[in-house]
Design an enzyme around this catalytic site. Sequence first.
Site, PDB file in Angstrom:
ATOM      1  N   ARG A  30      37.632  23.541  42.692  1.00 20.37           N
ATOM      2  CA  ARG A  30      36.347  23.012  42.191  1.00 20.37           C
ATOM      3  C   ARG A  30      36.421  21.489  42.168  1.00 20.37           C
ATOM      4  NH1 ARG A  30      32.926  27.237  42.274  1.00 20.37           N
ATOM      5  NH2 ARG A  30      34.026  29.114  41.626  1.00 20.37           N
ATOM      6  N   GLY A  41      36.231   0.403  61.150  1.00 19.72           N
ATOM      7  CA  GLY A  41      36.626  -1.006  61.263  1.00 19.72           C
ATOM      8  C   GLY A  41      35.531  -2.047  61.143  1.00 19.72           C
ATOM      9  N   ASN A 188      48.856  -5.093  63.108  1.00 16.81           N
ATOM     10  CA  ASN A 188      49.873  -5.026  62.050  1.00 16.81           C
ATOM     11  C   ASN A 188      51.222  -4.866  62.762  1.00 16.81           C
ATOM     12  OD1 ASN A 188      50.069  -2.309  62.717  1.00 16.81           O
ATOM     13  ND2 ASN A 188      48.769  -1.639  61.032  1.00 16.81           N
ATOM     14  N   SER A 225      49.624  -8.944  60.681  1.00 13.92           N
ATOM     15  CA  SER A 225      49.575  -8.685  59.241  1.00 13.92           C
ATOM     16  C   SER A 225      50.781  -7.841  58.857  1.00 13.92           C
ATOM     17  CB  SER A 225      48.258  -8.013  58.859  1.00 13.92           C
ATOM     18  OG  SER A 225      48.213  -6.704  59.348  1.00 13.92           O
ATOM     19  N   LEU A 226      51.377  -8.219  57.717  1.00 10.16           N
ATOM     20  CA  LEU A 226      52.666  -7.630  57.327  1.00 10.16           C
ATOM     21  C   LEU A 226      52.581  -6.928  55.977  1.00 10.16           C
ATOM     22  CD1 LEU A 226      54.688 -10.860  58.254  1.00 10.16           C
ATOM     23  CD2 LEU A 226      54.450  -8.820  59.685  1.00 10.16           C
ATOM     24  N   SER A 251      44.905   0.347  45.909  1.00  9.31           N
ATOM     25  CA  SER A 251      44.720   1.066  47.175  1.00  9.31           C
ATOM     26  C   SER A 251      44.687   0.071  48.319  1.00  9.31           C
ATOM     27  CB  SER A 251      43.412   1.855  47.141  1.00  9.31           C
ATOM     28  OG  SER A 251      42.980   2.113  48.459  1.00  9.31           O
ATOM     29  N   ASP A 257      40.669  -4.839  57.206  1.00  8.22           N
ATOM     30  CA  ASP A 257      39.285  -5.243  57.497  1.00  8.22           C
ATOM     31  C   ASP A 257      38.852  -6.414  56.608  1.00  8.22           C
ATOM     32  OD1 ASP A 257      39.037  -3.177  59.370  1.00  8.22           O
ATOM     33  OD2 ASP A 257      38.468  -1.735  57.823  1.00  8.22           O
ATOM     34  N   ALA A 287      41.643  -6.960  48.407  1.00  8.23           N
ATOM     35  CA  ALA A 287      41.168  -5.591  48.668  1.00  8.23           C
ATOM     36  C   ALA A 287      42.098  -4.549  48.043  1.00  8.23           C
ATOM     37  CB  ALA A 287      41.057  -5.348  50.174  1.00  8.23           C
TER      38      ALA A 287
HETATM   39  N1  LIG Z   1      50.687  -4.322  48.931  1.00  6.15           N
HETATM   40  C1  LIG Z   1      50.062  -5.472  49.196  1.00  6.15           C
HETATM   41  N2  LIG Z   1      50.149  -6.508  48.330  1.00  6.15           N
HETATM   42  C2  LIG Z   1      49.531  -7.678  48.591  1.00  6.15           C
HETATM   43  N3  LIG Z   1      48.807  -7.909  49.715  1.00  6.15           N
HETATM   44  C3  LIG Z   1      48.694  -6.918  50.603  1.00  6.15           C
HETATM   45  C4  LIG Z   1      49.308  -5.643  50.393  1.00  6.15           C
HETATM   46  N4  LIG Z   1      49.000  -4.838  51.451  1.00  6.15           N
HETATM   47  C5  LIG Z   1      48.220  -5.588  52.269  1.00  6.15           C
HETATM   48  N5  LIG Z   1      48.035  -6.828  51.768  1.00  6.15           N
HETATM   49  C6  LIG Z   1      47.280  -7.928  52.377  1.00  6.15           C
HETATM   50  O1  LIG Z   1      46.350  -7.409  53.310  1.00  6.15           O
HETATM   51  C7  LIG Z   1      46.668  -7.866  54.635  1.00  6.15           C
HETATM   52  C8  LIG Z   1      46.431  -6.762  55.635  1.00  6.15           C
HETATM   53  O2  LIG Z   1      47.227  -5.647  55.288  1.00  6.15           O
HETATM   54  P1  LIG Z   1      48.043  -4.776  56.342  1.00  6.15           P
HETATM   55  O3  LIG Z   1      49.058  -5.594  57.021  1.00  6.15           O
HETATM   56  O4  LIG Z   1      48.488  -3.571  55.588  1.00  6.15           O
HETATM   57  O5  LIG Z   1      46.892  -4.443  57.398  1.00  6.15           O
HETATM   58  P2  LIG Z   1      46.597  -3.123  58.235  1.00  6.15           P
HETATM   59  O6  LIG Z   1      47.866  -2.358  58.437  1.00  6.15           O
HETATM   60  O7  LIG Z   1      45.831  -3.542  59.410  1.00  6.15           O
HETATM   61  O8  LIG Z   1      45.664  -2.350  57.209  1.00  6.15           O
HETATM   62  P3  LIG Z   1      44.533  -1.263  57.469  1.00  6.15           P
HETATM   63  O9  LIG Z   1      45.176   0.014  57.018  1.00  6.15           O
HETATM   64  O10 LIG Z   1      43.434  -1.695  56.563  1.00  6.15           O
HETATM   65  O11 LIG Z   1      44.186  -1.285  58.923  1.00  6.15           O
HETATM   66  C9  LIG Z   1      48.123  -8.338  54.557  1.00  6.15           C
HETATM   67  O12 LIG Z   1      48.384  -9.339  55.517  1.00  6.15           O
HETATM   68  C10 LIG Z   1      48.206  -8.841  53.132  1.00  6.15           C
HETATM   69  O13 LIG Z   1      47.668 -10.134  53.051  1.00  6.15           O
HETATM   70 MG   LIG Z   2      44.524  -2.340  60.590  1.00  3.26          MG
END
Ligand SMILES: Nc1ncnc2c1ncn2[C@@H]1O[C@H](COP(=O)(O)OP(=O)(O)OP(=O)(O)O)[C@@H](O)[C@H]1O
Ligand SMILES: [Mg+2]
Length: 319
Positions: A30, A41, A188, A225-226, A251, A257, A287
């Site tokens: 439920r 995206g 990423n 992005s890391l 989250s 994005d 975000a």
């Molecule tokens: N746990 C975290 N803490 C702080 N900043 C974060 C975190 N996760 C992501 N970010 C920020 O968000 C940016 C983008 O995240 P990420 O590298 O995970 O992108 P992505 O893998 O393309 O994500 P998506 O799943 O939205 O496509 C990072 O460069 C960082 O600035």
């Molecule tokens: Mg991405």
Amino acid sequence: MHMRVITLTVNPVIDKSVSVAGISPNTKLRCSAPTYNPGGGGINVSRALKKLGSDSLCMYLAGGPTGHHLKQLLDHEGVEQLVVPIKGWTRDNLAVTDTSNNQQYRFGMPGPHVEKEEWEAILKQLEQYLKESDYLVASGKLSPGMPNDFYTQVAAIAQTKKARFVLDTSGEALIQASKSNIYIMKPNLGELSTLSGIDSISALELESIAKKFMDGHDCETLVVSLGAKGALLATKYEMEHVPTPTVLQKSTIGAGDSMVAGMIVSLLQGKTFSDMVKYGVACGAAATMHEGTQLCNKDDADKLYEWIKRQKNIPVKSI
Ligand SMILES: Nc1ncnc2c1ncn2[C@@H]1O[C@H](COP(=O)(O)OP(=O)(O)OP(=O)(O)O)[C@@H](O)[C@H]1O
Ligand SMILES: [Mg+2]
């Protein structure tokens, strides 16, 4: 010159979220009343741009009752749209939160089959709308039926129109498009591995792999992005590591994005690539501070940006 932002989403989605107290097989679960959010995206980039105070034209393929629903949801957020109709029904994804342990289960759908005439129709719209110096942001996966060189075709149109093409996608579509002229790519770490044809990338190798990519491609700016480690900016002339502030993470959905939206806002303000990545990192981190599919909030992003700018400058290596 007035620079416009056009986002392109070929496989948008309605994110449907529900909660349930405990998940077990063979029983009727439920669920709570669902909430609906627009997603995919480019659509998220347009929504995040709106939250950051910038307008964009959100161009996407949609069809069926779910397609109508998507348009209503975006109308409600005040996002300007150009919908190219398709026969298939826009997909909806499902996220179920189990309130007994706060775990979330996310079910993703492939999306409708898109006919040749349908994806060609969105290319024609792009040819009509794109003007010199516009930013064209293509983000997200392709739909079933679309050719893997779709974004390569988009890049060619952007180049003819002298628009700036920003790409955030994955898999074979990314590999193919990477051979094009691209203004900004935002892979990423996993996507950069795909692009480089290797399984994984360690922190030690990252800079040399980014340099190799920049040497071999017609890409103006690469932003890797890391996640919680921030981002790496690479141009033909510089490389910079931008750390992300530690935030209370709720989250990470929509971080990528929101980051792309932040980078575009910065460019619209005439900032440097270095500041662009800093604001992008701030928006990505912002975000992650909110539950579910919520995107960045401007106040949070602005505060995080100030923090990032106060950090000691991270060595910029000449390459
Ligand atoms: N746990 C975290 N803490 C702080 N900043 C974060 C975190 N996760 C992501 N970010 C920020 O968000 C940016 C983008 O995240 P990420 O590298 O995970 O992108 P992505 O893998 O393309 O994500 P998506 O799943 O939205 O496509 C990072 O460069 C960082 O600035
Ligand atoms: Mg991405």
